[in-house]
Write a protein that holds these residues in place. Structure first.
Motif, PDB file in Angstrom:
ATOM      1  N   SER A  41      -1.271 -70.156  -6.538  1.00 11.58           N
ATOM      2  CA  SER A  41      -0.065 -69.375  -6.848  1.00 11.58           C
ATOM      3  C   SER A  41      -0.287 -67.901  -6.502  1.00 11.58           C
ATOM      4  N   TYR A  42       0.809 -67.148  -6.458  1.00 16.65           N
ATOM      5  CA  TYR A  42       0.694 -65.709  -6.229  1.00 16.65           C
ATOM      6  C   TYR A  42      -0.112 -65.039  -7.331  1.00 16.65           C
ATOM      7  N   THR A  43       0.073 -65.480  -8.578  1.00 19.63           N
ATOM      8  CA  THR A  43      -0.705 -64.895  -9.678  1.00 19.63           C
ATOM      9  C   THR A  43      -2.198 -65.152  -9.466  1.00 19.63           C
TER      10      THR A  43
ATOM     11  N   GLU B 188      -3.515 -63.001  -6.550  1.00 20.34           N
ATOM     12  CA  GLU B 188      -3.615 -61.592  -6.943  1.00 20.34           C
ATOM     13  C   GLU B 188      -4.827 -61.375  -7.860  1.00 20.34           C
ATOM     14  N   GLN B 189      -4.966 -62.247  -8.859  1.00 22.96           N
ATOM     15  CA  GLN B 189      -6.073 -62.066  -9.808  1.00 22.96           C
ATOM     16  C   GLN B 189      -7.427 -62.326  -9.152  1.00 22.96           C
TER      17      GLN B 189
ATOM     18  N   ALA C  72       3.444 -61.082  -6.572  1.00 19.11           N
ATOM     19  CA  ALA C  72       2.843 -61.694  -7.762  1.00 19.11           C
ATOM     20  C   ALA C  72       3.650 -61.322  -9.009  1.00 19.11           C
TER      21      ALA C  72
ATOM     22  N   GLY D  57       5.198 -64.940  -9.632  1.00 16.38           N
ATOM     23  CA  GLY D  57       3.776 -65.259  -9.690  1.00 16.38           C
ATOM     24  C   GLY D  57       3.471 -66.741  -9.670  1.00 16.38           C
TER      25      GLY D  57
END
Lengths: 86, 530
Positions: free
Chosen positions: B30-32, B35-36, B13, B17
């Motif tokens: 998305s990776y962001t 992760e969030q 991320a 991200g």
């Protein structure tokens, strides 16, 4: 609702050979068997083999897709479609 | 370097991200966002009393939310316990109680099954509903958290982070005594495999990885974690398509997936029923298979269809992760069984005879595995753990605790192992590992059954089909349909025998054991191999 002879045969096969944990009265022809997780890969192979033997048709592998196999109604429609050659 | 699984996601991320972490049914995360979202879920779990070291169950079909659930549970310091989404409520209830889960991530549209599973009370403190119902159903009087409530949580990583020796997941596998048992893996034992696999197959940001294995099946740990480590995108196969070889093959080739990790049964079905020969395999870079013996003819055909791709046979019971591998550098020239290969994941192997002594070079013996990827034990089953995790003398000297696989192998030279068979009645069907004894125990619980034997009939497409032979209890009649119903209420679908026949008595060997071989030809209900 009345079922066509093809729908009845498909329904009877599903009830006796695949959905052995369900009762006759609760399998409406439009019930979505895939989204309910009632048809696994082996069950689908068995249904296809049954239809081919019972109705004397050949169902192409490329037609064995979720949209065609999701209910008694769609399975019977697939058989009719293949039988009529469309 | 000391690492835990959530580091893989956090690193990807931070590095890229904006790249896709999950692509499914036309939607992307998305990776962001992953992760969030996982951080928010971890905080929500903690807010409802889930603590580091707890177990959290999952009972939902494959979806971006299910992937997020895995990460959120890990970030909360808990272990995820994935239950077959197609399993009957009774099995969910058993696993939830056996694993003493502190929370359950599921869907509100499963309320009837949840109510049935937890009619006599529930071990967890709350349920999370990934389908975000307008009104959360109340199960066993517990709080229900709809998915939108996660938005109220902070998206920063929660404290405290797990440590490498914390449990990461518990995978329930078939147990020979009639109850499934939970295989415990830590962050460290998972990473021993994941790091090896991601390095060996060079999983990178340009890869698109298939996600076909269900999360309760250990092949999924490659999909989930090696993908995240490489910053690649995971393409989960939607539950709706998962049983259709033609739909899977179309998805894999249509989305130009670069890494497929499949069971041999899955690959066979894609060839025989999935139209794979007519599809474009040019994007395929790595094809991995595990879980069953790969038929050499099938491998040869696959290699001809994708001559540019790398093929490898991975081996390892759930208890060890992948512990050996065989890099298939050229299509096999003869029909000899494909080797399971050499040790990997930092493991050490020993081939021992029944007295625990090393066998002569090239002789068959049981495979024992010692090393970083081996499980910590079976959840709540100290005795069973002590039977299978035992100290042995290592080939290089010294003693160490190793796992007895029950698989018979031989060293064909230079440490390349061949798989010869099982020591017991464990079999594979569609890649799933099944203890015939577990099905027999369920059948024997039925009042009409005095004795039951379950047989595995070899099948070219799904490895084995299951049939059962039962002896009726005194004065009882056997009703095949109601026995199947009885099995389906307790077991996953792939464990329900296709045919159940009755006999007055079972044939015995001279030592008094049931003569399984004698049952095969005269089994009722027609020809199960057709």
């Amino acid at each position: 609702m009345t079922l066509s002879p093809t729908e009845s045969a498909v329904r009877d096969y599903l009830l006796t050979e695949i959905l052995y944990d369900r009762n006759l009265q609760d399998l409406p022809a439009d019930e979505n068997l895939i989204d309910k997780g009632l048809l696994d890969s082996l069950a689908i192979l068995k249904v296809v083999t049954f239809c081919e033997e019972q109705f004397g048709v050949t169902i192409p592998d490329t037609e064995v897709l979720p949209d065609n196999m999701e209910s008694v109604r769609t399975i019977a429609a697939l058989v009719e479609r293949v039988r009529s050659g469309h | 370097m000391t690492r835990v699984l959530p580091d893989l996601l956090a690193t990807s991320a931070a590095r890229h991200g904006a790249r896709d972490a999950i692509v499914m049914d036309g939607s992307r995360m998305s990776y962001t966002a992953l992760e969030q979202g996982a951080n928010r879920l971890a905080r929500s779990l903690a807010a409802h009393g889930v603590r580091r070291g707890d177990r959290v169950g999952m009972w939902l079909p494959k979806s971006p939310e299910a992937v997020m659930a895995v990460w959120g549970i890990l970030k909360a310091g808990a272990a995820y316990v994935p239950v077959d989404p197609g399993a009957p409520p009774a099995r969910l209830g058993f696993i939830a109680r056996d694993g003493a889960i502190a929370g359950l991530i599921t869907r509100a549209d499963r309320a009837p099954g949840l109510a049935e599973a937890f009619a006599d009370g529930a071990p967890m403190r709350a349920l999370w509903y990934a389908d975000d119902p307008a009104k959360a159903p109340r199960i066993a009087g517990l709080p229900g958290v709809p998915w939108r409530a996660l938005a109220a949580e902070s998206d920063a990583p929660p404290d405290p982070a797990p440590t490498p020796d914390d449990l990461a997941y518990v995978l329930y596998t078939s147990g020979s005594t009639g109850e499934p048992k939970g295989v415990m893996h830590t962050h460290a034992s998972a990473l021993a495999f994941v790091e090896w696999a991601a390095e060996t197959f060079a999983v990178g940001p340009d890869d698109r990885v298939a996600g076909h294995a269900p999360f309760h099946f250990d092949l999924s740990t490659f999909d989930l974690f090696a993908t995240a480590r490489g910053g690649a995108s995971l393409h989960p196969v939607p539950a709706r398509a998962a049983s259709f070889p033609a739909a899977i093959a179309k998805l894999y080739t249509g989305e130009r997936l670069t890494i497929w990790y499949e069971t041999p049964s899955g690959l066979v079905l894609m060839l025989t029923r999935g139209n794979l020969r007519q599809l474009d395999l040019s994007a395929l870079r790595v094809l991995l298979f595990a879980g069953e013996v790969m038929p050499v003819k099938v491998l040869r055909e696959l290699m001809a269809l994708a001559p540019h791709a790398r093929f490898a046979n991975l081996y390892g019971p759930t208890e060890t992760n992948v512990c050996t591998w065989h890099d298939v550098t050229a299509p096999p020239s003869d029909d000899r069984a494909l080797p399971i290969g050499r040790a990997c994941s930092g493991d050490t192997l020993a081939i021992l005879d029944e007295s625990g002594s090393p066998v002569a070079p090239g002789a068959p013996g049981e495979l024992w595995v010692h090393g970083a990827s081996v499980m910590r034990g079976y959840w709540g089953r100290a005795e069973r753990t002590a039977e299978t995790l035992r100290p042995i003398e290592l080939p290089a000297g010294g003693t160490a605790v190793a796992y007895a696989t029950g698989d018979v192998v031989r060293d064909s030279g230079d440490g390349v192992l061949e798989f010869l068979g099982r020591r017991d009645h464990q079999i594979k069907t569609r890649g799933y590992r099944v203890e015939l004894g577990e099905i027999e125990a369920v059948l024997q619980r039925h009042p009409s059954v005095a004795e039951a034997v379950v047989l595995a009939i070899p099948d070219p497409e799904i490895t084995h089909r299951l049939i059962a032979v039962v002896v009726p209890a005194a004065g009882a009649a056997i009703d095949e349909a109601s026995l199947k119903q009885h099995c389906a209420a307790a077991l996953p679908r792939y464990m329900v025998p296709e045919h159940i026949g009755a006999r007055d008595a079972l044939p015995r060997t001279s030592s008094g054991k049931v003569d399984r071989r004698a049952l095969l030809p005269s089994t009722p209900s027609g020809d199960p191999a057709s």
